[in-house]
Design a protein around this motif. Structure first.
Motif, PDB file in Angstrom:
ATOM      1  N   MET A  39       0.830  -1.018   0.006  1.00 33.22           N
ATOM      2  CA  MET A  39      -0.154  -0.023  -0.082  1.00 33.22           C
ATOM      3  C   MET A  39       0.828   1.438   0.113  1.00 33.22           C
ATOM      4  O   MET A  39       1.815   1.295   1.051  1.00 33.22           O
ATOM      5  CB  MET A  39      -0.839  -0.175   1.186  1.00 33.22           C
ATOM      6  N   THR A  40       0.621   2.104  -0.741  1.00 36.13           N
ATOM      7  CA  THR A  40       1.721   3.181  -1.197  1.00 36.13           C
ATOM      8  C   THR A  40       0.872   4.713  -0.887  1.00 36.13           C
ATOM      9  O   THR A  40      -0.134   4.690  -1.446  1.00 36.13           O
ATOM     10  CB  THR A  40       2.123   3.369  -2.544  1.00 36.13           C
ATOM     11  N   LEU A  41       1.825   5.475  -0.346  1.00 38.13           N
ATOM     12  CA  LEU A  41       1.308   6.826  -0.205  1.00 38.13           C
ATOM     13  C   LEU A  41       2.392   7.877  -0.389  1.00 38.13           C
ATOM     14  O   LEU A  41       3.761   7.505  -0.120  1.00 38.13           O
ATOM     15  CB  LEU A  41       0.968   7.149   1.211  1.00 38.13           C
ATOM     16  N   VAL A  42       2.167   9.088  -1.044  1.00 37.67           N
ATOM     17  CA  VAL A  42       3.322  10.023  -1.393  1.00 37.67           C
ATOM     18  C   VAL A  42       2.780  11.301  -0.677  1.00 37.67           C
ATOM     19  O   VAL A  42       1.684  11.804  -1.110  1.00 37.67           O
ATOM     20  CB  VAL A  42       3.563  10.160  -3.030  1.00 37.67           C
ATOM     21  N   ILE A  43       3.593  11.740  -0.005  1.00 38.18           N
ATOM     22  CA  ILE A  43       3.386  13.131   0.779  1.00 38.18           C
ATOM     23  C   ILE A  43       4.501  14.107   0.106  1.00 38.18           C
ATOM     24  O   ILE A  43       5.688  13.723   0.244  1.00 38.18           O
ATOM     25  CB  ILE A  43       3.447  12.865   2.150  1.00 38.18           C
ATOM     26  N   ALA A  44       4.041  15.237  -0.350  1.00 35.32           N
ATOM     27  CA  ALA A  44       4.907  16.350  -0.786  1.00 35.32           C
ATOM     28  C   ALA A  44       5.147  17.431   0.341  1.00 35.32           C
ATOM     29  O   ALA A  44       4.152  17.593   1.254  1.00 35.32           O
ATOM     30  CB  ALA A  44       4.306  16.767  -2.083  1.00 35.32           C
ATOM     31  N   PRO A  45       6.147  18.119   0.273  1.00 39.03           N
ATOM     32  CA  PRO A  45       6.221  19.125   1.266  1.00 39.03           C
ATOM     33  C   PRO A  45       5.468  20.329   0.853  1.00 39.03           C
ATOM     34  O   PRO A  45       4.896  20.419  -0.347  1.00 39.03           O
ATOM     35  CB  PRO A  45       7.789  19.827   1.095  1.00 39.03           C
ATOM     36  N   LYS A  46       4.907  21.111   1.933  1.00 44.70           N
ATOM     37  CA  LYS A  46       3.956  22.281   1.903  1.00 44.70           C
ATOM     38  C   LYS A  46       4.800  23.345   1.242  1.00 44.70           C
ATOM     39  O   LYS A  46       5.924  23.569   1.459  1.00 44.70           O
ATOM     40  CB  LYS A  46       3.510  22.613   3.096  1.00 44.70           C
TER      41      LYS A  46
END
Length: 173
Positions: free
Chosen positions: A166-173
């Motif tokens: 299960m994959t999730l990508v979080i980008a910086p604000k």
């Protein structure tokens, strides 16, 4: 590693095929709109090249300058611009659904450090064997991860299942 750069073709001297040009002299002074032949004659007088610097203008802007110096200055500007670009890197954090609370907190802290350094974070949650029957547990963990990192990052790619990961990508604000 091969670089694939698109080189912009710059017209010089006899390759400039317009009836008249806006001319800039070798001392960076405006010489006005002149016929192309007069511009070429002036460039030959100074023993320099006639270089088209703004082909999209009406009439095109040409400059009397040494072409090799012009190319060098242009490459120098491009290198300087590239130096100030930030390469967005992708960091990866991996864990399993039965992760201990303290280990989970450590992973969250590490993700926050990556996000503060302006790196993207890819979170992979690995399922093994019978854990595949409890995908809802993995979803809850990733939802909690999103909430714990929402001050420093934003979800770029929502949690999705690809095989047993299960994959999730979080980008910086």
């Amino acid at each position: 590693m091969r670089r694939c750069a698109i080189k912009k073709f710059i017209r010089t001297n006899e390759r400039i095929r317009v009836p008249e040009v806006r001319l800039i002299g070798p001392d960076s002074g405006q010489l006005g709109v002149v016929p192309i032949q007069k511009a070429l004659d002036l460039a030959n007088q100074y023993e320099l090249d006639l270089v088209e610097v703004a082909p999209g203008a009406a009439p095109p802007v040409c400059r009397i300058i040494d072409f090799s110096k012009f190319k060098y200055d242009q490459e120098k500007r491009e290198r300087e611009a590239k130096k100030h670009q930030k390469q967005g890197r992708l960091k990866e954090i991996r864990f399993k659904p039965n992760i201990d609370e303290h280990d989970y907190e450590t992973k969250v802290k590490q993700a926050v450090v990556f996000l503060k350094k302006k790196d993207k974070v890819k979170v992979n949650l690995f399922f093994r064997g019978r854990q595949m029957e409890h995908l809802d547990l993995g979803r809850k963990i990733l939802d909690k991860f999103i909430i714990d990192t929402q001050n420093d990052g934003q979800v770029e790619k929502n949690p999705s299942l690809e095989g047993r990961i299960m994959t999730l990508v979080i980008a910086p604000k």
